[in-house]
Design a protein around this motif. Structure first.
Motif, short mmCIF file in Angstrom:
data_model
loop_
_atom_site.label_atom_id
_atom_site.label_comp_id
_atom_site.label_asym_id
_atom_site.label_seq_id
_atom_site.Cartn_x
_atom_site.Cartn_y
_atom_site.Cartn_z
N UNK A 8 0.81 -1.27 0.14
CA UNK A 8 -0.02 -0.12 -0.04
C UNK A 8 0.80 1.33 0.00
N UNK A 9 0.00 2.48 -0.22
CA UNK A 9 0.87 3.69 0.00
C UNK A 9 0.01 4.84 -0.65
N UNK A 10 0.52 5.85 -1.10
CA UNK A 10 0.01 7.13 -1.69
C UNK A 10 0.54 7.05 -3.01
N UNK A 11 -0.57 7.14 -3.63
CA UNK A 11 -0.38 7.04 -5.35
C UNK A 11 -1.30 8.19 -5.98
N UNK A 12 -1.06 8.73 -7.13
CA UNK A 12 -1.91 9.74 -7.72
C UNK A 12 -2.69 9.17 -8.53
N UNK A 16 -0.79 3.15 -10.50
CA UNK A 16 -0.98 1.72 -10.14
C UNK A 16 -0.41 1.37 -8.78
N UNK A 17 -0.76 0.27 -7.99
CA UNK A 17 -0.24 -0.35 -6.96
C UNK A 17 -0.44 -1.79 -7.07
N UNK A 18 0.48 -2.58 -6.54
CA UNK A 18 0.23 -3.95 -6.25
C UNK A 18 0.47 -4.48 -5.07
N UNK A 19 -0.59 -4.87 -4.51
CA UNK A 19 -0.64 -5.33 -2.99
C UNK A 19 -0.48 -6.98 -3.06
N UNK A 20 0.19 -7.25 -1.97
CA UNK A 20 0.61 -8.54 -1.90
C UNK A 20 0.06 -8.96 -0.28
N UNK A 79 -2.12 -11.79 -4.48
CA UNK A 79 -1.86 -10.30 -5.11
C UNK A 79 -3.23 -9.72 -5.57
N UNK A 80 -2.96 -8.27 -5.43
CA UNK A 80 -4.14 -7.48 -5.91
C UNK A 80 -3.31 -6.23 -6.96
N UNK A 81 -3.38 -6.47 -8.26
CA UNK A 81 -2.97 -5.33 -9.03
C UNK A 81 -3.91 -4.36 -9.29
N UNK A 82 -3.75 -3.29 -9.01
CA UNK A 82 -4.69 -2.16 -9.11
C UNK A 82 -4.05 -1.04 -9.93
N UNK A 83 -4.68 -0.86 -10.91
CA UNK A 83 -4.45 0.14 -12.08
C UNK A 83 -5.56 1.15 -12.21
N UNK A 84 -5.29 2.14 -12.96
CA UNK A 84 -6.16 3.35 -13.09
C UNK A 84 -6.90 3.83 -11.78
N UNK A 85 -6.09 3.81 -10.75
CA UNK A 85 -6.60 4.11 -9.63
C UNK A 85 -7.43 5.49 -9.48
N UNK A 112 -4.31 2.35 1.45
CA UNK A 112 -4.15 2.81 0.01
C UNK A 112 -4.84 4.11 -0.12
N UNK A 113 -3.95 5.16 -0.42
CA UNK A 113 -4.39 6.42 -0.29
C UNK A 113 -4.21 7.08 -1.93
#
Length: 116
Positions: A8-12, A16-20, A79-85, A112-113
């Protein structure tokens, strides 16, 4: 039994982020694995789930086409690949291992922010 989420983390917005979620203490390959999320002031909701063999997945309508759940049974990890957040994806994300109501386990969550 332990489930440890990371990634997790801060993303614009648009990023994208990939959670494990690393599992231990149970027979990972026999459990359905899911990702859930909870935003402040809202109920926890199911985001995605995957069957024990990985042969079938299910997604919330709000993340279809943007998120992908996968698992590696050799590594005991989901895993969770998250795109176009989007900002509305901001939440604490939890993984769950489920085989029966009495054999269901949760991780501690990863934040996740999505913000500019």
């Amino acid at each position: 039994v332990q489930l440890v989420e990371s990634g997790g983390g801060l993303v614009q917005p648009g990023g994208s982020l990939r959670l494990s979620c690393a599992a231990s203490g149970f027979t990972f390959s026999t459990y359905v694995m899911s990702w859930h999320r909870q935003a402040p002031g809202k109920e926890r909701e199911l985001v995605a789930s995957i069957t024990s063999t990985g042969g079938r997945t299910n997604y919330a309508n709000s993340v279809k086409g943007r998120f992908t759940i996968s698992r590696d049974n050799a590594k005991n990890t989901v895993y969770l690949q998250m795109n176009s957040l989007k900002p509305e994806d901001t939440a604490m994300y939890y993984c769950e291992a489920y085989i029966t109501p009495r054999n269901a386990y949760w991780g501690q969550g990863t934040q996740v922010t999505v913000s500019s």
